[in-house]
Structures are given as C-alpha cells and as structure tokens.
Scaffold this active site. Structure first.
Site, PDB file in Angstrom:
ATOM      1  N   GLU A  62       0.821  -1.211   0.000  1.00  0.00           N
ATOM      2  CA  GLU A  62       0.000   0.000   0.000  1.00  0.00           C
ATOM      3  C   GLU A  62       0.854   1.259   0.000  1.00  0.00           C
ATOM      4  O   GLU A  62       0.516   2.252  -0.656  1.00  0.00           O
ATOM      5  CB  GLU A  62      -0.940  -0.011   1.204  1.00  0.00           C
ATOM      6  CG  GLU A  62      -2.090  -0.997   1.101  1.00  0.00           C
ATOM      7  CD  GLU A  62      -1.679  -2.436   1.373  1.00  0.00           C
ATOM      8  OE1 GLU A  62      -2.475  -3.357   1.105  1.00  0.00           O
ATOM      9  OE2 GLU A  62      -0.546  -2.640   1.862  1.00  0.00           O
ATOM     10  N   HIS A 131     -10.901  -5.167   9.095  1.00  0.00           N
ATOM     11  CA  HIS A 131     -11.404  -4.911   7.748  1.00  0.00           C
ATOM     12  C   HIS A 131     -12.807  -4.303   7.766  1.00  0.00           C
ATOM     13  O   HIS A 131     -13.534  -4.407   6.778  1.00  0.00           O
ATOM     14  CB  HIS A 131     -11.435  -6.206   6.932  1.00  0.00           C
ATOM     15  CG  HIS A 131     -10.101  -6.836   6.736  1.00  0.00           C
ATOM     16  ND1 HIS A 131      -9.539  -7.676   7.662  1.00  0.00           N
ATOM     17  CD2 HIS A 131      -9.202  -6.729   5.724  1.00  0.00           C
ATOM     18  CE1 HIS A 131      -8.363  -8.088   7.224  1.00  0.00           C
ATOM     19  NE2 HIS A 131      -8.125  -7.520   6.055  1.00  0.00           N
TER      20      HIS A 131
END
Length: 327
Positions: A62, A131
């Site tokens: 990321e 998440h």
C-alpha cells in the site's frame, strides 16, 4: 434517457470509464485493479478498453501504491490509487498525510497532487476488526486532504468525476454495504455541486446530519417516526472536506434540534466534530443539546449480530429522537 437504473458499484465503474475516456492522463493503480477487476469489482473489464498501461496491477504494498501515485500526480498524471480496505490507511499515512496533503503548501503553491485515493470502509460483511472500520476521522483531521463519502449511486458517479478534476488529493471512501444497492440515477446532472450537502428528507421537529450508508439508515428511521407524527429532516453531507455547514445551520435554525449520526467510533470522531460545530454555530437556536449517535468504542466484532449491534440502527435513531422530543 436522463435517468437510468444502476448499482453503486457500476456508477463508480462508469465514472472511471468516462473520466479515462475524457482524459488520457487518468490512470488506475492498485492491487488486482486490472485483470481481476478490483477487489469489489469496480474496475471490472476496464482493462479490455484501456490496457495494462492505464490499469496498473501492483505488488501488495500500500505504501508503494500511494507513493507512486503521488509522484505520478506531481509529474502530470491523474492517478486513481485503490486501497482494498480503508483499514490499510495506517500503512500509507506518511505518504498521504505527510506528503500528498502538504506538498502544495511546502512548494509555495507551485505544484499540487491531483490524485484520488479510492477505498472502502464500514461494516456489513462480518469482515472482522481489521477490515470493517470507519476511519474517515483520520482523514478529516488532516489539512490538505479532501474527503468524499457518497451515499447514493448518483453521488458515487458525480463526486468521483469531480474528484478527478481537482488540483489536490481527494480521499474517496465507499461503503462496502452499498456496492450492490440499485437506484435510479441521473448521470448527466448531480443532486448538488461539489462541497454542498443535500436535504434528503424535509422535516420540522429535528435535524439529523449524516453521510455515507447512515443516510439510508436515517431515512428508514424517519419513515418510522412519520408514523408517530414526527417529521425528521435528514441531511446528507456528501463531502466532509469541504464541509457544508451553511445547509446544516439553515436546517437547525428551523427545527431547533439536531442529531449527528456516524458509523465511526463515538469518541473523538466525525460525530464529535460535527456536534461541536453545530453547538457553536447554532447555539442561539438550539432547544436541546446536540446528540451524537455513533459506533461503539470497540473493535468491530466479526459475529453478524454483534457487528450490527455495534453501529447505529434505525430503531436506535427513532428511539433517540422520541426521547429528545419527550414523546
């Protein structure tokens, strides 16, 4: 036809497709955005039209995705960087908060970072504590970052298209529970201009301010309250930076009561900031203190029943409004 039936997911895909057709500098970069079509299917089939040079699959890094996007934006491209989950912001906050958000200031306005960071957040899929978070408060806290959180397919299209015209970085957070929601949308004309909130339902007894998926929860609560002869006004902020307080203030001046609903945690979150702003700017009009209804201050549970109980519900909102009105 001016309006079409379209899902939230397909509205986002259409926005990317139209933007890439109109501007060759628009590229998409992220994990599985190309051949696979994106973790949530938003970029499905786009590689067939635009090829791997504009739908760029990356390694699982990321920090690299956002870092490359910043560099590309500074040198003439308009990248759309995709993070699979908003929870991964922790891996990119140096690139995003220390670099993208500050480069225009640090360079004296000579250069900007015209990029969009697309990601998704919120509950609804029992994806667990790592998440399922709502981390928009992290972004709102950082000057230099624009923040859009559309609640409808129409806004998903128009806000993303507009984000790709701005000279500065936009964090675009999509709610995972909205992707399959099908609605009638006008892709020619937006509900409101960028940075403007919209009144989704008019009312006279209290103003409810919210955004993203909670708009639909609030509208459900308003329907329940209507059966009790209570008219709840529901405001969809649409963007949190810029934040349209003028629409909120005008509503509260009429209703004299305000509630703020957010899926994010109660403590130190977006709801807290909005409640403070309303209290300061509408003090002379308020009949009661501003009430926050937000997510529990806990890691999001994985069990479906516990997950749904950790965030605001239509029943909780309706009950809170009735108590506020002393009914």
């Amino acid at each position: 036809m001016a309006t079409i039936e379209i899902t939230y997911r397909d509205a986002l895909r259409r926005a990317l497709q139209d933007a890439m057709r109109a501007d060759e500098s628009v590229i998409v970069i992220g994990e599985e955005v190309g051949a696979y079509g994106g973790a949530y299917g938003v970029t499905k089939d786009l590689i067939g039209e635009f090829g791997p040079d504009r739908l760029i699959d990356t390694p699982i890094s990321e920090a690299a995705i956002v870092g490359v996007a910043i560099g590309a934006a500074m040198t003439g491209l308009r990248p759309v960087a995709e993070l699979m989950y908003v929870d991964f912001l922790g891996l990119v906050m140096d690139q995003l908060a220390n670099q993208a958000a500050k480069i225009r200031y640090m360079f004296g306005g000579q250069i900007g970072v015209p990029m969009v960071l697309r990601t998704q957040g919120g509950t609804g899929r029992s994806a667990g504590a790592q998440h399922s978070q709502s981390l928009e408060g992290w972004i709102l806290h950082t000057p230099g970052l624009r923040l859009a959180m559309p609640a409808t397919a129409q806004d998903a299209y128009h806000l993303l298209r507009h984000s790709l015209t701005l000279p500065d970085p936009v964090v675009f957070i999509e709610h995972k529970s909205l992707y399959t929601r099908r609605e009638t949308a006008d892709l020619q004309s937006p509900d409101a201009l960028w940075g403007k909130a919209i009144v989704r339902r008019e009312g006279r007894h209290a103003t409810l301010v919210t955004y993203s998926r909670m708009v639909h929860v609030a509208l459900e609560a308003a329907e329940r309250l209507a059966a009790r002869d209570v008219a709840l006004e529901v405001i969809d902020l649409r963007t949190l930076n810029p934040l349209d307080m003028a629409t909120v203030i005008a509503s509260v001046e009429r209703t004299s009561r305000a509630l703020v609903v957010s899926e994010g945690p109660l403590t130190g979150g977006v709801a807290a900031e909005l409640a403070a702003r309303i209290s300061e700017e509408c003090f002379d009009y308020l009949e009661d203190p501003v009430i926050r209804i937000a997510g529990e201050d806990i890691p999001v549970p994985v069990a479906p029943d516990l997950e749904s109980a950790s965030i605001p519900t239509a029943e909780l909102i309706a009950t809170t409004v009735l108590r506020m009105l002393r009914r």
